[in-house]
Design a protein around this motif. Structure first.
Motif, PDB file in Angstrom:
ATOM      1  N   MET A   1       0.852  -1.198   0.000  1.00 47.31           N
ATOM      2  CA  MET A   1       0.000   0.000   0.000  1.00 47.31           C
ATOM      3  C   MET A   1       0.890   1.251   0.000  1.00 47.31           C
ATOM      4  SD  MET A   1      -2.865   1.249   2.774  1.00 47.31           S
ATOM      5  CE  MET A   1      -3.896  -0.158   2.416  1.00 47.31           C
ATOM      6  N   ILE A   2       0.544   2.204  -0.842  1.00 47.27           N
ATOM      7  CA  ILE A   2       1.333   3.431  -0.935  1.00 47.27           C
ATOM      8  C   ILE A   2       1.144   4.255   0.336  1.00 47.27           C
ATOM      9  CG2 ILE A   2      -0.489   4.798  -2.050  1.00 47.27           C
ATOM     10  CD1 ILE A   2       1.750   6.043  -3.805  1.00 47.27           C
ATOM     11  N   PRO A   3       2.220   4.822   0.873  1.00 50.54           N
ATOM     12  CA  PRO A   3       2.084   5.660   2.071  1.00 50.54           C
ATOM     13  C   PRO A   3       1.366   6.968   1.760  1.00 50.54           C
ATOM     14  CG  PRO A   3       4.345   5.692   1.268  1.00 50.54           C
ATOM     15  CD  PRO A   3       3.623   4.666   0.451  1.00 50.54           C
ATOM     16  N   SER A   4       0.882   7.623   2.795  1.00 55.36           N
ATOM     17  CA  SER A   4       0.145   8.868   2.597  1.00 55.36           C
ATOM     18  C   SER A   4       1.029   9.986   2.068  1.00 55.36           C
ATOM     19  CB  SER A   4      -0.517   9.309   3.915  1.00 55.36           C
ATOM     20  OG  SER A   4       0.448   9.472   4.933  1.00 55.36           O
ATOM     21  N   VAL A   5       2.350   9.923   2.360  1.00 60.83           N
ATOM     22  CA  VAL A   5       3.313  10.848   1.759  1.00 60.83           C
ATOM     23  C   VAL A   5       3.913  10.166   0.531  1.00 60.83           C
ATOM     24  CG1 VAL A   5       5.471  12.108   2.090  1.00 60.83           C
ATOM     25  CG2 VAL A   5       3.841  11.934   3.977  1.00 60.83           C
ATOM     26  N   LEU A   6       3.752  10.776  -0.628  1.00 56.52           N
ATOM     27  CA  LEU A   6       4.223  10.168  -1.875  1.00 56.52           C
ATOM     28  C   LEU A   6       5.692   9.762  -1.728  1.00 56.52           C
ATOM     29  CD1 LEU A   6       3.157   9.612  -4.804  1.00 56.52           C
ATOM     30  CD2 LEU A   6       4.354  11.719  -5.462  1.00 56.52           C
ATOM     31  N   PRO A   7       6.037   8.503  -1.985  1.00 61.65           N
ATOM     32  CA  PRO A   7       7.384   7.990  -1.681  1.00 61.65           C
ATOM     33  C   PRO A   7       8.413   8.306  -2.760  1.00 61.65           C
ATOM     34  CG  PRO A   7       6.013   6.214  -2.503  1.00 61.65           C
ATOM     35  CD  PRO A   7       5.120   7.419  -2.431  1.00 61.65           C
ATOM     36  N   THR A   8       8.711   9.579  -2.945  1.00 67.10           N
ATOM     37  CA  THR A   8       9.697   9.982  -3.951  1.00 67.10           C
ATOM     38  C   THR A   8      11.075  10.250  -3.367  1.00 67.10           C
ATOM     39  OG1 THR A   8       9.052  12.303  -3.742  1.00 67.10           O
ATOM     40  CG2 THR A   8       7.922  11.004  -5.431  1.00 67.10           C
ATOM     41  N   TYR A   9      11.213  10.147  -2.051  1.00 63.31           N
ATOM     42  CA  TYR A   9      12.495  10.429  -1.405  1.00 63.31           C
ATOM     43  C   TYR A   9      13.057   9.167  -0.752  1.00 63.31           C
ATOM     44  CZ  TYR A   9      11.014  15.322  -1.697  1.00 63.31           C
ATOM     45  OH  TYR A   9      10.592  16.541  -2.132  1.00 63.31           O
ATOM     46  N   ALA A  10      14.366   8.998  -0.855  1.00 61.38           N
ATOM     47  CA  ALA A  10      15.070   7.955  -0.108  1.00 61.38           C
ATOM     48  C   ALA A  10      15.609   8.617   1.157  1.00 61.38           C
ATOM     49  CB  ALA A  10      16.197   7.359  -0.935  1.00 61.38           C
ATOM     50  N   ARG A  11      14.781   8.699   2.160  1.00 62.12           N
ATOM     51  CA  ARG A  11      15.097   9.485   3.355  1.00 62.12           C
ATOM     52  C   ARG A  11      15.970   8.713   4.334  1.00 62.12           C
ATOM     53  NH1 ARG A  11      11.052  13.779   3.645  1.00 62.12           N
ATOM     54  NH2 ARG A  11       9.217  13.258   2.397  1.00 62.12           N
ATOM     55  N   ALA A  12      16.861   9.420   5.002  1.00 60.08           N
ATOM     56  CA  ALA A  12      17.593   8.850   6.134  1.00 60.08           C
ATOM     57  C   ALA A  12      16.615   8.656   7.292  1.00 60.08           C
ATOM     58  CB  ALA A  12      18.724   9.768   6.556  1.00 60.08           C
ATOM     59  N   LYS A  13      16.883   7.667   8.117  1.00 58.21           N
ATOM     60  CA  LYS A  13      16.013   7.373   9.252  1.00 58.21           C
ATOM     61  C   LYS A  13      16.323   8.313  10.416  1.00 58.21           C
ATOM     62  CE  LYS A  13      13.967   4.016   7.135  1.00 58.21           C
ATOM     63  NZ  LYS A  13      12.557   4.151   6.681  1.00 58.21           N
ATOM     64  N   LEU A  14      16.156   9.584  10.158  1.00 63.43           N
ATOM     65  CA  LEU A  14      16.379  10.618  11.160  1.00 63.43           C
ATOM     66  C   LEU A  14      15.156  11.514  11.201  1.00 63.43           C
ATOM     67  CD1 LEU A  14      20.058  11.586  10.280  1.00 63.43           C
ATOM     68  CD2 LEU A  14      19.317  10.321  12.302  1.00 63.43           C
ATOM     69  N   ASN A  15      14.803  11.955  12.375  1.00 63.07           N
ATOM     70  CA  ASN A  15      13.634  12.806  12.550  1.00 63.07           C
ATOM     71  C   ASN A  15      14.020  13.977  13.436  1.00 63.07           C
ATOM     72  OD1 ASN A  15      11.158  13.983  12.893  1.00 63.07           O
ATOM     73  ND2 ASN A  15      10.134  12.164  13.685  1.00 63.07           N
ATOM     74  N   PHE A  16      14.413  15.071  12.810  1.00 64.36           N
ATOM     75  CA  PHE A  16      14.858  16.235  13.566  1.00 64.36           C
ATOM     76  C   PHE A  16      13.667  17.072  13.997  1.00 64.36           C
ATOM     77  CE2 PHE A  16      18.536  15.333  10.726  1.00 64.36           C
ATOM     78  CZ  PHE A  16      19.418  14.948  11.720  1.00 64.36           C
ATOM     79  N   VAL A  17      13.693  17.489  15.256  1.00 63.52           N
ATOM     80  CA  VAL A  17      12.570  18.232  15.814  1.00 63.52           C
ATOM     81  C   VAL A  17      12.956  19.642  16.252  1.00 63.52           C
ATOM     82  CG1 VAL A  17      11.365  16.142  16.538  1.00 63.52           C
ATOM     83  CG2 VAL A  17      12.972  17.239  18.114  1.00 63.52           C
ATOM     84  N   LYS A  18      14.261  19.925  16.260  1.00 65.49           N
ATOM     85  CA  LYS A  18      14.694  21.242  16.716  1.00 65.49           C
ATOM     86  C   LYS A  18      16.065  21.546  16.131  1.00 65.49           C
ATOM     87  CE  LYS A  18      15.300  23.933  20.998  1.00 65.49           C
ATOM     88  NZ  LYS A  18      15.317  23.887  22.475  1.00 65.49           N
ATOM     89  N   GLY A  19      16.344  22.828  15.946  1.00 72.55           N
ATOM     90  CA  GLY A  19      17.653  23.247  15.484  1.00 72.55           C
ATOM     91  C   GLY A  19      18.155  24.422  16.293  1.00 72.55           C
ATOM     92  N   GLU A  20      19.457  24.459  16.512  1.00 72.51           N
ATOM     93  CA  GLU A  20      20.100  25.566  17.240  1.00 72.51           C
ATOM     94  C   GLU A  20      21.401  25.895  16.540  1.00 72.51           C
ATOM     95  OE1 GLU A  20      20.675  23.923  21.093  1.00 72.51           O
ATOM     96  OE2 GLU A  20      18.584  24.165  21.725  1.00 72.51           O
ATOM     97  N   GLY A  21      21.451  27.007  15.839  1.00 71.84           N
ATOM     98  CA  GLY A  21      22.672  27.393  15.144  1.00 71.84           C
ATOM     99  C   GLY A  21      23.074  26.352  14.114  1.00 71.84           C
ATOM    100  N   SER A  22      24.259  25.771  14.270  1.00 69.92           N
ATOM    101  CA  SER A  22      24.760  24.759  13.337  1.00 69.92           C
ATOM    102  C   SER A  22      24.379  23.345  13.750  1.00 69.92           C
ATOM    103  CB  SER A  22      26.293  24.864  13.235  1.00 69.92           C
ATOM    104  OG  SER A  22      26.672  26.126  12.728  1.00 69.92           O
TER     105      SER A  22
END
Length: 392
Positions: free
Chosen positions: A1-22
């Motif tokens: 079954m196709i995911p709800s987000v069209l699978p056009t990206y080969a994404r890294a298994k990382l989920n960033f939730v915040k950024g600070e500077g670099s």
């Protein structure tokens, strides 16, 4: 079954939730040093207080009205870009791809209005990347970009990067423009030598051809000048900008001389969101910072520091790295291993890099990265290279 987000990206298994500077912070709390900056987008790093202030102030006033009405911020930002560049006029888009579409239209309309209706061909070069719209992939011509998407927009002539004889022979009475990145990004951080950019300007002047520079990735301070073409002392007729100009907010622009833009009259182009008040507020602050006193001098100093440390890294790992190339804080590590392997090893070492063509890994850190973070980034790349050596 196709995911709800069209699978056009080969994404890294990382989920960033915040950024600070670099730094980026993953949902589990792990911190990663970001030497990719969202592919040269987060030019002032993550959660920059100046950009947050500009965006927040505007968000409390007005988000969107459309270009049916005056948007005062457009003139403020356009005036700043004109002052900082070769240009006489600016059109605002939401992305680099949209900027490419307008640049193509502008060049063809220029010649059409002069009665040269056959001058529609645009010359591009191997390794180029100008976006993923149907027009932009036709400009690229690379099989990985165009396969399965035909019929393609006609009117593009594709040449090998650096083949000067072929270039001169390819310019004919049908040539409308030459489109080139002063520093190829996706193509593997390949700078066009200054003398070649000067030669392109001379050739275009001789033949009445428009010169278009794609500075979506290499512009807005990335190379230590506001635009990369300034190093060569030449100017284009049309220049595309995006990525860093919004510092992370979707914003693009096409800058042009009055002559090159003369065909773009009322009704010839438009955008619903382009130049919206939110984007203008962020863009104004971004340009103010980059053109501010001493900022680009510091970019060049940091670029020298980073390059020096990378040369030491290469010497320490001759089986992993071949060389470093690029300009300013747009650098590429030419690898002797697959770039994907180094990027993955970097994830394990909690450092973010970006793969490119020609066996290159891109380093595109925030322009305001600290000296300490430069040293830390190279230390983590050293750890990544050591881990690859251990697997060999």
């Amino acid at each position: 079954m196709i995911p709800s987000v069209l699978p056009t990206y080969a994404r890294a298994k990382l989920n960033f939730v915040k950024g600070e500077g670099s730094w980026l912070i993953e949902e589990g709390g792990d911190r990663y040093l970001d030497l990719g900056a969202g592919i040269a987008v987060n030019a002032l790093g993550h959660a920059n207080p100046d950009l947050i202030g500009a965006l927040t102030a505007q968000a409390h006033k007005l988000w969107h009205v459309s270009n049916l009405y005056e948007i005062p911020g457009q003139k403020v930002l356009a005036d700043k870009l004109v002052e900082a560049s070769f240009a006489d006029t600016v059109f605002f888009t939401n992305s680099g791809t949209e900027a490419a579409e307008l640049a193509i239209k502008m060049a063809r309309k220029y010649h059409y209005d002069r009665g040269d209706t056959d001058r529609v061909e645009i010359i591009t070069f191997s390794g180029c990347f100008h976006g993923r719209s149907t027009g932009a992939i036709a400009a690229s011509g690379a099989e990985k970009m165009v396969k399965g998407f035909g019929p393609l927009m006609p009117g593009f002539v594709h040449l090998e990067f650096g083949d000067h004889d072929a270039l001169r022979a390819a310019v004919t009475e049908k040539t409308a423009a030459i489109l080139i990145e002063p520093v190829q990004g996706e193509g593997g951080i390949r700078p066009v030598p200054d003398q070649c950019l000067k030669g392109l300007r001379d050739l275009c002047d001789e033949t009445g051809t428009l010169l278009i520079f794609d500075e979506v990735q290499c512009g807005v301070g990335r190379t230590g000048k506001f635009f990369a073409h300034e190093w060569a002392g030449v100017t284009p007729d049309i220049c595309m900008s995006a990525k860093g100009i919004g510092g992370g907010f979707p914003l693009g622009a096409v800058l042009a001389t009055e002559d090159a833009a003369s065909g773009m009259v009322v009704g010839t182009h438009g955008s619903t969101y382009g130049g919206n008040p939110l984007a203008m507020a962020v863009g104004i602050k971004m340009v103010d910072v980059v053109t501010g006193n001493g900022f680009l001098d510091d970019v060049n100093r940091k670029a020298g520091l980073l390059r020096q440390k990378l040369e030491g890294l290469i010497d320490a790992h001759p089986d992993i790295f071949d060389s470093v190339r690029g300009v300013g804080l747009m650098l590429g590590l030419k690898c002797k291993v697959a770039p994907a392997d180094l990027v993955a090893a970097g994830y394990d070492a909690h450092v973010i890099t970006v793969p490119a063509a020609d066996n290159v890994v891109r380093l595109l850190p925030p322009l305001n990265i600290t000296d300490e973070d430069i040293a830390e980034g190279v230390a983590r790349l050293d750890a990544a290279a050591t881990a690859l050596e251990a697997k060999a």
